[in-house]
Design a protein around this motif. Structure first.
Motif, short mmCIF file in Angstrom:
data_model
loop_
_atom_site.label_atom_id
_atom_site.label_comp_id
_atom_site.label_asym_id
_atom_site.label_seq_id
_atom_site.Cartn_x
_atom_site.Cartn_y
_atom_site.Cartn_z
N MET A 161 61.37 -33.42 123.18
CA MET A 161 62.45 -32.51 123.57
C MET A 161 62.10 -31.77 124.84
SD MET A 161 63.57 -30.73 119.97
CE MET A 161 64.16 -31.69 118.58
N THR A 162 63.13 -31.39 125.57
CA THR A 162 62.92 -30.49 126.70
C THR A 162 62.71 -29.07 126.17
OG1 THR A 162 65.29 -30.02 126.91
CG2 THR A 162 64.43 -31.93 128.11
N ASP A 163 62.30 -28.18 127.07
CA ASP A 163 62.09 -26.79 126.66
C ASP A 163 63.37 -26.18 126.10
OD1 ASP A 163 59.48 -27.01 127.41
OD2 ASP A 163 59.78 -26.10 129.40
N ALA A 164 64.51 -26.48 126.73
CA ALA A 164 65.78 -25.93 126.27
C ALA A 164 66.14 -26.46 124.89
CB ALA A 164 66.89 -26.27 127.27
N GLN A 165 65.90 -27.76 124.65
CA GLN A 165 66.18 -28.33 123.34
C GLN A 165 65.27 -27.75 122.26
OE1 GLN A 165 65.66 -32.45 124.43
NE2 GLN A 165 67.88 -32.82 124.52
N ALA A 166 64.01 -27.57 122.59
CA ALA A 166 63.08 -26.98 121.63
C ALA A 166 63.45 -25.54 121.31
CB ALA A 166 61.66 -27.05 122.18
N LYS A 167 63.93 -24.82 122.33
CA LYS A 167 64.34 -23.43 122.11
C LYS A 167 65.49 -23.34 121.12
CE LYS A 167 65.90 -19.34 124.65
NZ LYS A 167 66.30 -18.79 125.98
N VAL A 168 66.44 -24.26 121.26
CA VAL A 168 67.57 -24.28 120.33
C VAL A 168 67.12 -24.71 118.94
CG1 VAL A 168 69.79 -25.39 119.83
CG2 VAL A 168 69.25 -24.67 122.16
N HIS A 169 66.23 -25.70 118.89
CA HIS A 169 65.76 -26.23 117.61
C HIS A 169 65.01 -25.16 116.80
CE1 HIS A 169 64.41 -29.27 114.76
NE2 HIS A 169 63.20 -28.73 114.85
N LEU A 170 64.27 -24.32 117.47
CA LEU A 170 63.45 -23.32 116.78
C LEU A 170 64.16 -21.98 116.61
CD1 LEU A 170 60.04 -23.97 118.59
CD2 LEU A 170 60.75 -24.76 116.32
N ALA A 171 65.38 -21.86 117.13
CA ALA A 171 66.09 -20.57 117.07
C ALA A 171 66.58 -20.31 115.66
CB ALA A 171 67.26 -20.57 118.05
N SER A 172 66.64 -19.02 115.30
CA SER A 172 67.18 -18.62 114.00
C SER A 172 68.70 -18.72 114.01
CB SER A 172 66.75 -17.19 113.68
OG SER A 172 67.32 -16.28 114.62
N GLN A 173 69.29 -18.64 112.82
CA GLN A 173 70.74 -18.73 112.71
C GLN A 173 71.41 -17.56 113.42
OE1 GLN A 173 72.47 -21.17 111.51
NE2 GLN A 173 74.48 -20.22 111.77
N LEU A 174 70.80 -16.38 113.31
CA LEU A 174 71.37 -15.20 113.97
C LEU A 174 71.36 -15.36 115.48
CD1 LEU A 174 72.55 -12.41 113.44
CD2 LEU A 174 70.24 -11.46 113.62
N ARG A 175 70.28 -15.92 116.01
CA ARG A 175 70.20 -16.13 117.46
C ARG A 175 71.21 -17.19 117.92
NH1 ARG A 175 66.66 -14.78 121.39
NH2 ARG A 175 65.34 -13.76 119.84
N LEU A 176 71.40 -18.23 117.13
CA LEU A 176 72.40 -19.23 117.48
C LEU A 176 73.80 -18.62 117.50
CD1 LEU A 176 71.14 -22.31 115.40
CD2 LEU A 176 71.01 -22.00 117.89
N MET A 177 74.09 -17.75 116.53
CA MET A 177 75.39 -17.08 116.51
C MET A 177 75.57 -16.21 117.75
SD MET A 177 75.80 -15.95 112.51
CE MET A 177 77.15 -14.86 112.98
N TRP A 178 74.51 -15.52 118.15
CA TRP A 178 74.61 -14.66 119.33
C TRP A 178 74.86 -15.49 120.58
CZ3 TRP A 178 75.75 -10.63 121.88
CH2 TRP A 178 75.21 -10.36 123.13
N TRP A 179 74.22 -16.64 120.71
CA TRP A 179 74.44 -17.50 121.89
C TRP A 179 75.88 -17.98 121.94
CZ3 TRP A 179 69.36 -20.71 121.08
CH2 TRP A 179 68.27 -19.96 121.56
N LYS A 180 76.43 -18.36 120.78
CA LYS A 180 77.81 -18.82 120.76
C LYS A 180 78.79 -17.66 121.01
CE LYS A 180 77.54 -20.96 116.75
NZ LYS A 180 77.99 -21.77 115.58
N PHE A 181 78.48 -16.50 120.45
CA PHE A 181 79.35 -15.35 120.65
C PHE A 181 79.34 -14.90 122.11
CE2 PHE A 181 79.89 -10.70 120.81
CZ PHE A 181 81.16 -10.59 120.28
N ARG A 182 78.20 -14.98 122.76
CA ARG A 182 78.08 -14.54 124.14
C ARG A 182 78.92 -15.38 125.09
NH1 ARG A 182 72.04 -14.30 126.11
NH2 ARG A 182 72.39 -16.56 126.07
N ARG A 183 79.19 -16.62 124.72
CA ARG A 183 80.03 -17.48 125.56
C ARG A 183 81.51 -17.11 125.45
NH1 ARG A 183 76.76 -21.83 123.56
NH2 ARG A 183 78.52 -22.57 122.33
#
Length: 391
Positions: A29-51
């Motif tokens: 994986m690239t660094d960006a893919q690994a960052k998403v893979h290891l992110a918590s559910q709350l952090r994923l929600m924040w990334w989607k909400f921020r968009r």
């Protein structure tokens, strides 16, 4: 060979060194893919909400409003009941920066009043020779911050001996802007308290109905159907009219809040019931039952957290309905009563067509109601989209 997936929070280097090479493995994986893979559910929600730019802006706007009501006395130019008897029904003043081609900072012109003998209307004109600079972090009307600390410091004040009516005045010469700021404290908090009551009732009643089913589920569904079939506004009016006129304003405030919360739990309870019906057959629920966990613990610790994000999104959409309910009841004279001030109380000044025709600025309390309703709806849409695992 199947790729070895990392556990959340585990060092990435461990998997890079121990797992065999596989294009689908974590080391590929690239660094960006690994960052998403290891992110918590709350952090994923924040990334989607921020968009969701509109929802993010609405959230910032609401946070600013709720922060303002904490220091409403400091933000408001005047005290809640300060009367300016020489400027009754004065129209809004315009803030200017330039005078005679020179930048002198924010200021307003002084006012002169004359009485129109034909219509008996007060006519105000700007005295352009009377320049009144605005003062910031200044001393004005006395107040007690949070009811404890006596002070007279305000964010903005009129010039000494001058006037500052950015949104005009009412029939008693009180500043409309200051009263809108004070009224926000009641109108915004009544939605939060009401949704808290509705949230608790909806989760408890809907959770028990969905988990146990049987006669209790049938009874809850019939009660929900009856309550949802009743027209909301007449029911609110009937219940609000029951409250005695001898009650103090603070008791009436909590009474209106209780009414709004008791009538709004039905939609949330139905949503909780449907979610728990879908989740109660999962293996982890059976494991908790075999370990001797009681139904309250299973619902509160295992089932409800699984869709809490959806409940939060539902709650943000329900708050505007409570704010509108309080505004409507107060506007009709069946809700909160003076000396408590809310946006609905302020709108009672504009119940007459003649008043609206002569003094349209008395409708300005309707603007924050519209903005807050839209902000909560946009925020709810953003939270719902961010919490949806299929998006």
């Amino acid at each position: 060979m199947t790729a070895q997936l990392p556990l959340p929070g585990a060092p990435l280097q461990h998997y890079v060194s121990s797992a065999p090479f596989d294009p689908l493995s974590i080391e590929a994986m690239t660094d960006a893919q690994a960052k998403v893979h290891l992110a918590s559910q709350l952090r994923l929600m924040w990334w989607k909400f921020r968009r969701h730019r509109l929802a993010l802006a609405s959230g910032i706007f609401l946070l600013a409003l709720y922060g303002m009501i904490i220091i409403a006395e400091f933000v408001a130019p005047y005290n809640l009941h300060t009367r300016n008897v020489d400027f009754i029904h004065a129209p809004p003043q315009r803030v200017r920066l330039f005078h005679d081609g020179k930048l002198i900072g924010p200021y307003v012109y002084g006012r002169e009043m004359a009485l129109d003998m034909d219509s008996l209307k007060r006519v105000y004109t700007d005295n352009k020779s009377d320049v009144q600079p605005l003062r910031f972090f200044c001393r004005g009307d006395d107040y007690r911050l949070w009811g404890q600390f006596a002070t007279n410091v305000h964010l903005v004040c009129p010039a000494k001996g001058g006037q500052l009516f950015l949104l005009g005045t009412d029939r008693l010469g009180r500043d409309v802007l200051s009263r809108i700021i004070y009224g926000a404290r009641i109108s915004l908090t009544i939605g939060l308290i009401g949704i808290t009551i509705s949230f608790v009732l909806g989760i408890i009643i809907g959770g028990l109905a969905g988990y146990h089913g049987g006669w209790f589920d049938l009874l809850v569904q019939r009660v929900i159907e009856v309550l949802q079939s009743l027209p909301s506004l007449p029911l609110w009016m009937a219940l609000a009219a029951i409250m005695p006129v001898t009650w103090s304003p603070i008791i009436i405030y909590f009474g209106i809040t209780l009414i709004l919360g008791m009538l709004d739990w039905t939609g949330l309870a139905r949503a909780v019931r449907s979610k728990i019906l879908a989740l109660r057959e999962e293996d982890y629920v059976l494991a908790a039952q075999l370990m001797g966990a009681k139904s309250g613990r299973i619902i509160g610790r295992h089932l409800v957290p699984g869709f809490m994000s959806h409940l939060i999104a539902t709650a943000t959409i329900s708050i505007p309905g409570m704010i509108l309910g309080e505004t409507a009841l107060s506007f009709l004279g069946l809700g909160l009563r003076p000396p408590i001030t809310s946006w609905g109380i302020l709108l009672t000044e504009a119940r007459s067509v003649s008043v609206i025709a002569f003094y349209p600025w008395l409708l300005f309390p309707m603007i924050p109601v519209i903005l807050v309703i839209l902000a909560f709806n946009f925020l709810g849409d953003g939270l719902r989209d961010a919490a949806d695992p299929y998006r």
